[in-house]
Design a protein around this motif. Structure first.
Motif, PDB file in Angstrom:
ATOM      1  N   SER A 120       0.827  -1.206   0.000  1.00 24.14           N
ATOM      2  CA  SER A 120       0.000   0.000   0.000  1.00 24.14           C
ATOM      3  C   SER A 120       0.858   1.251   0.000  1.00 24.14           C
ATOM      4  CB  SER A 120      -0.916   0.010   1.230  1.00 24.14           C
ATOM      5  OG  SER A 120      -1.703  -1.156   1.299  1.00 24.14           O
ATOM      6  N   GLU A 139       7.039  -1.333   3.516  1.00 23.81           N
ATOM      7  CA  GLU A 139       6.374  -2.520   4.056  1.00 23.81           C
ATOM      8  C   GLU A 139       7.115  -3.815   3.735  1.00 23.81           C
ATOM      9  OE1 GLU A 139       1.958  -2.448   4.296  1.00 23.81           O
ATOM     10  OE2 GLU A 139       2.144  -0.988   2.658  1.00 23.81           O
ATOM     11  N   VAL A 166       1.325  -0.172   7.979  1.00 21.72           N
ATOM     12  CA  VAL A 166       0.205   0.288   7.170  1.00 21.72           C
ATOM     13  C   VAL A 166      -1.046   0.382   8.044  1.00 21.72           C
ATOM     14  CG1 VAL A 166      -0.460  -2.059   6.463  1.00 21.72           C
ATOM     15  CG2 VAL A 166      -1.058  -0.112   5.009  1.00 21.72           C
ATOM     16  N   GLU A 175      -5.538   2.604   4.676  1.00 21.37           N
ATOM     17  CA  GLU A 175      -4.603   2.596   3.555  1.00 21.37           C
ATOM     18  C   GLU A 175      -4.657   1.269   2.812  1.00 21.37           C
ATOM     19  OE1 GLU A 175      -1.075   5.548   5.228  1.00 21.37           O
ATOM     20  OE2 GLU A 175      -1.173   3.472   5.940  1.00 21.37           O
TER      21      GLU A 175
END
Length: 203
Positions: free
Chosen positions: A26, A30, A163, A167
């Protein structure tokens, strides 16, 4: 964990035919690139012939992470300055090949949306068991959504405590709008102290 993921992907119907996949997230940070490398390595270790492509043409990292040549690659092929066979690089003594990003272009989304990219992926799926594409995050730019239309499915990497739910929902919505096939979500960066929270339960 990645061996289990490899098995899960096989159950999702990627065992036969076009086995191409976009790995994205996203937002930045990450762990999508690290996850793409680990997925590709795990498949190659199992004897599959795998191609890993760096299609993050804004912040390419694969060549640096794997200590490969990054000055030529995907963009070089797409603009016709080299053939795929001239710039693809084997990774060590494995069945994994890597196509670095090459020079960063001024128009990444437009370049990835050209017919040349779709034709390249089609050709690659005929010569490799798996084609894995590391794409930019979904929310900042549209590149991953563009790529998701020319592959078998898209895998979303979700960083624990990184996240936010909104999102992640927005990222999935962006794929739904282009009718992309979402293979699933991989929860990444889970701390060891959290392991009990993700144990098997039956109800």
């Amino acid at each position: 964990a990645y061996r289990s993921l490899r098995t899960n992907l096989q159950f999702l119907g990627l065992a036969d035919g076009n086995r191409s996949m976009v790995v994205t997230s996203s937002i930045p940070g990450e762990g999508k690139t690290t996850s793409a490398i680990n997925i590709a390595s795990t498949l190659a270790t199992a004897g599959e012939r795998v191609l890993l492509i760096d299609a993050d043409l804004r912040r390419p990292k694969l060549a640096n992470y794997l200590k490969l040549e990054g000055s030529v690659g995907l963009t070089t092929v797409l603009i016709g300055e080299a053939r795929f066979e001239e710039v693809v690089q084997p990774y060590g003594n494995t069945r994994l090949d890597v196509l670095a990003a090459g020079p960063v272009p001024p128009n990444p989304a437009e370049l990835l949306g050209f017919d040349a990219m779709a034709q390249l992926v089609t050709w690659e799926t005929q010569h490799y068991d798996h084609v894995i594409i590391d794409a930019p995050p979904l929310l900042p730019v549209t590149d991953a959504a563009v790529l998701s239309k020319i592959v078998s499915g898209t895998l979303i990497i979700a960083g624990a405590r990184k996240v936010r739910r909104g999102e992640l929902e927005a990222a999935i919505d962006s794929l739904d709008r282009v009718e992309a096939r979402v293979l699933g979500i991989v929860l990444n960066m889970v701390q060891q102290a959290d392991s009990a929270r993700y144990a098997y339960r039956y109800s």
